[in-house]
Design a protein around this motif. Sequence first.
Motif, PDB file in Angstrom:
ATOM      1  N   ARG A  71      27.221   2.094  -8.974  1.00  0.00           N
ATOM      2  CA  ARG A  71      26.803   0.768  -9.171  1.00  0.00           C
ATOM      3  C   ARG A  71      26.510   0.363 -10.868  1.00  0.00           C
ATOM      4  O   ARG A  71      26.273  -0.637 -11.161  1.00  0.00           O
ATOM      5  CB  ARG A  71      25.456   0.407  -8.375  1.00  0.00           C
ATOM      6  CG  ARG A  71      25.865   0.302  -7.025  1.00  0.00           C
ATOM      7  CD  ARG A  71      24.330   0.125  -6.301  1.00  0.00           C
ATOM      8  NE  ARG A  71      23.737   1.123  -5.948  1.00  0.00           N
ATOM      9  CZ  ARG A  71      22.546   1.326  -5.717  1.00  0.00           C
ATOM     10  NH1 ARG A  71      22.074   0.154  -4.950  1.00  0.00           N
ATOM     11  NH2 ARG A  71      21.765   2.513  -5.500  1.00  0.00           N
ATOM     12  N   ILE A  72      26.545   1.558 -11.732  1.00  0.00           N
ATOM     13  CA  ILE A  72      26.246   1.460 -12.920  1.00  0.00           C
ATOM     14  C   ILE A  72      27.516   1.170 -13.951  1.00  0.00           C
ATOM     15  O   ILE A  72      27.773   0.173 -14.510  1.00  0.00           O
ATOM     16  CB  ILE A  72      25.611   2.597 -13.577  1.00  0.00           C
ATOM     17  CG1 ILE A  72      24.322   2.594 -12.839  1.00  0.00           C
ATOM     18  CG2 ILE A  72      25.570   2.483 -15.425  1.00  0.00           C
ATOM     19  CD1 ILE A  72      23.410   3.949 -13.345  1.00  0.00           C
ATOM     20  N   ASP A 109      20.118  -3.711  -9.898  1.00  0.00           N
ATOM     21  CA  ASP A 109      19.444  -3.649  -8.666  1.00  0.00           C
ATOM     22  C   ASP A 109      17.845  -3.745  -8.713  1.00  0.00           C
ATOM     23  O   ASP A 109      17.268  -2.612  -8.706  1.00  0.00           O
ATOM     24  CB  ASP A 109      19.642  -2.129  -7.958  1.00  0.00           C
ATOM     25  CG  ASP A 109      19.453  -2.018  -6.675  1.00  0.00           C
ATOM     26  OD1 ASP A 109      18.641  -3.391  -5.954  1.00  0.00           O
ATOM     27  OD2 ASP A 109      19.907  -1.211  -5.795  1.00  0.00           O
ATOM     28  N   PRO A 110      17.387  -4.955  -8.716  1.00  0.00           N
ATOM     29  CA  PRO A 110      15.865  -5.002  -9.000  1.00  0.00           C
ATOM     30  C   PRO A 110      15.225  -4.492  -7.864  1.00  0.00           C
ATOM     31  O   PRO A 110      13.759  -4.034  -8.097  1.00  0.00           O
ATOM     32  CB  PRO A 110      15.741  -6.726  -9.139  1.00  0.00           C
ATOM     33  CG  PRO A 110      17.154  -7.203  -9.261  1.00  0.00           C
ATOM     34  CD  PRO A 110      18.042  -6.223  -8.662  1.00  0.00           C
ATOM     35  N   HIS A 111      15.540  -4.393  -6.608  1.00  0.00           N
ATOM     36  CA  HIS A 111      14.828  -3.892  -5.495  1.00  0.00           C
ATOM     37  C   HIS A 111      14.733  -2.166  -5.531  1.00  0.00           C
ATOM     38  O   HIS A 111      14.087  -1.475  -4.693  1.00  0.00           O
ATOM     39  CB  HIS A 111      15.258  -4.425  -4.222  1.00  0.00           C
ATOM     40  CG  HIS A 111      15.045  -6.066  -4.383  1.00  0.00           C
ATOM     41  ND1 HIS A 111      13.944  -6.625  -4.494  1.00  0.00           N
ATOM     42  CD2 HIS A 111      16.127  -6.844  -4.348  1.00  0.00           C
ATOM     43  CE1 HIS A 111      14.261  -7.692  -4.411  1.00  0.00           C
ATOM     44  NE2 HIS A 111      15.483  -8.126  -4.220  1.00  0.00           N
ATOM     45  N   LEU A 112      15.463  -1.695  -6.340  1.00  0.00           N
ATOM     46  CA  LEU A 112      15.697  -0.267  -6.321  1.00  0.00           C
ATOM     47  C   LEU A 112      14.397   0.641  -6.427  1.00  0.00           C
ATOM     48  O   LEU A 112      14.044   1.453  -5.547  1.00  0.00           O
ATOM     49  CB  LEU A 112      16.566   0.306  -7.303  1.00  0.00           C
ATOM     50  CG  LEU A 112      16.832   1.820  -7.101  1.00  0.00           C
ATOM     51  CD1 LEU A 112      17.323   2.216  -6.149  1.00  0.00           C
ATOM     52  CD2 LEU A 112      17.943   2.188  -8.490  1.00  0.00           C
ATOM     53  N   ALA A 136       0.915  -1.397  -0.020  1.00  0.00           N
ATOM     54  CA  ALA A 136      -0.005  -0.202  -0.117  1.00  0.00           C
ATOM     55  C   ALA A 136       0.721   1.288   0.089  1.00  0.00           C
ATOM     56  O   ALA A 136       0.424   2.062  -0.529  1.00  0.00           O
ATOM     57  CB  ALA A 136      -0.991  -0.158   1.232  1.00  0.00           C
ATOM     58  N   ALA A 137       1.827   1.324   0.695  1.00  0.00           N
ATOM     59  CA  ALA A 137       3.038   2.484   0.840  1.00  0.00           C
ATOM     60  C   ALA A 137       3.610   2.642  -0.549  1.00  0.00           C
ATOM     61  O   ALA A 137       3.780   3.729  -0.995  1.00  0.00           O
ATOM     62  CB  ALA A 137       3.945   2.239   2.031  1.00  0.00           C
ATOM     63  N   LEU A 138       3.644   1.386  -1.267  1.00  0.00           N
ATOM     64  CA  LEU A 138       4.611   1.558  -2.701  1.00  0.00           C
ATOM     65  C   LEU A 138       3.624   2.186  -3.527  1.00  0.00           C
ATOM     66  O   LEU A 138       3.908   3.041  -4.448  1.00  0.00           O
ATOM     67  CB  LEU A 138       4.921   0.132  -3.046  1.00  0.00           C
ATOM     68  CG  LEU A 138       5.393  -0.027  -4.350  1.00  0.00           C
ATOM     69  CD1 LEU A 138       6.870   0.983  -4.672  1.00  0.00           C
ATOM     70  CD2 LEU A 138       5.799  -1.434  -4.775  1.00  0.00           C
ATOM     71  N   LYS A 159      12.981   3.307  -3.628  1.00  0.00           N
ATOM     72  CA  LYS A 159      13.016   4.731  -3.856  1.00  0.00           C
ATOM     73  C   LYS A 159      11.401   5.419  -3.828  1.00  0.00           C
ATOM     74  O   LYS A 159      11.122   6.362  -3.380  1.00  0.00           O
ATOM     75  CB  LYS A 159      13.750   5.194  -5.098  1.00  0.00           C
ATOM     76  CG  LYS A 159      13.075   4.730  -6.314  1.00  0.00           C
ATOM     77  CD  LYS A 159      13.971   5.194  -7.689  1.00  0.00           C
ATOM     78  CE  LYS A 159      13.267   4.740  -8.936  1.00  0.00           C
ATOM     79  NZ  LYS A 159      14.168   4.970 -10.046  1.00  0.00           N
ATOM     80  N   PHE A 160      10.612   4.396  -4.262  1.00  0.00           N
ATOM     81  CA  PHE A 160       9.058   5.049  -4.060  1.00  0.00           C
ATOM     82  C   PHE A 160       8.641   4.856  -2.859  1.00  0.00           C
ATOM     83  O   PHE A 160       7.679   5.575  -2.522  1.00  0.00           O
ATOM     84  CB  PHE A 160       8.259   4.480  -5.233  1.00  0.00           C
ATOM     85  CG  PHE A 160       8.309   5.009  -6.831  1.00  0.00           C
ATOM     86  CD1 PHE A 160       7.940   6.028  -6.923  1.00  0.00           C
ATOM     87  CD2 PHE A 160       9.243   4.354  -7.638  1.00  0.00           C
ATOM     88  CE1 PHE A 160       8.034   6.749  -8.130  1.00  0.00           C
ATOM     89  CE2 PHE A 160       9.300   4.915  -8.802  1.00  0.00           C
ATOM     90  CZ  PHE A 160       8.845   5.975  -9.126  1.00  0.00           C
ATOM     91  N   LEU A 161       9.229   3.845  -1.907  1.00  0.00           N
ATOM     92  CA  LEU A 161       8.501   3.986  -0.488  1.00  0.00           C
ATOM     93  C   LEU A 161       9.053   5.198   0.046  1.00  0.00           C
ATOM     94  O   LEU A 161       8.418   6.000   0.877  1.00  0.00           O
ATOM     95  CB  LEU A 161       9.175   2.628   0.067  1.00  0.00           C
ATOM     96  CG  LEU A 161       8.593   1.445  -0.260  1.00  0.00           C
ATOM     97  CD1 LEU A 161       9.050   0.328   0.359  1.00  0.00           C
ATOM     98  CD2 LEU A 161       7.055   1.445   0.222  1.00  0.00           C
TER      99      LEU A 161
END
Length: 348
Positions: free
Chosen positions: A293-294, A208-211, A6-8, A215-217
């Motif tokens: 990281r890129i 970074d699949p979880h980025l 919900a936060a996302l 960042k939106f959280l």
Amino acid sequence: MTGRMAALAAGLEAYRHHPYHRDLPDPPVLWQEGSCRLLDYGALPELEGAAAEAGGPSVLVVPSLINRAYVLDLTAERSFLRWLARQGLRPLLMDWGRPGAEERGFTLTDYIAGRLERALDALRAEEKGRAPLVMGYCMGGLLALGLALRRQHDLAGLVLLATPWDFHAENAPHSRMAAATLPLAAPLLELSGEMPVDLLQALFASLDPHLVVRKFLAFGRLDPDSPKARDFVALEDWLNDGVPLAAPVARECLGQWYGENATAAGRWRLAGSVVDPGRLSLPTLCVVPAQDRIVPPASAMALAEAIPGAECLCPEAGHIGMVVGARAEKAVWQPLLTWIKARAARAG
């Protein structure tokens, strides 16, 4: 988990409905050919001739072909190029634009030995022979290196920002995975003549699949009226405003650079000649962000070590943060400006 989702969703909605939109006007165009433009930040109306009166050196700035060039001019408050212009330099940005019918058939040689060299010629003619520096960012650093090797006598120095060289340093599996997308994308490349933005973004997102979630959280917790929220939206809009890559360039970059590591192996050729940084005699500064990281620091450092006499700056910054982050001015912009002015003083 339900609360996190919900936060996302709330963070994504806050981004979608944020009122910010980029309205920063482009500077005057010095040269144009096809989709490419050379934007003159030394001629901004807001400077009122201050940069010209200061007599600072010109800097031909070369961004990546993949992302839009305006990351270097993101907002009025976060503009690397406008800041350099206010310090008396004359930055000129090579805006590649979106590949059109002609550019979709381009190779890297067409871009470097063609468009980029002709932009340099236009600048040299306008500067009445005074040699500019060339600065490349990320992939643009490799384009700038290629230009510098072909036109050393027409340049005063080279700056490489987070420029990869050893594509198998630190994360060889990811590089090989990127190269493995080529056979899968081959029919699309043949049909459209370009690699689409969505596929390119997916390759970068896989680092970074979880980025995106993180960042939106975090964005959802910000005051939407705050400067930090506005800066987030400006950067996220840029990330989502990519351009496709001409099919021949995609084959070179993914197949040769990422797959074969042709750069570090001494097999990358430009206009028939091997791109050998060991032949470079220009004053060179390599900026290698420690938190990148890129482009892993080891990949960029391999290029610094291959260029005779190259100097290094290793700021505590990330790949994008080095040009738009809150600490970018102190960590990167100021030392870079000092280096450029010192080179210009010696040349003068």
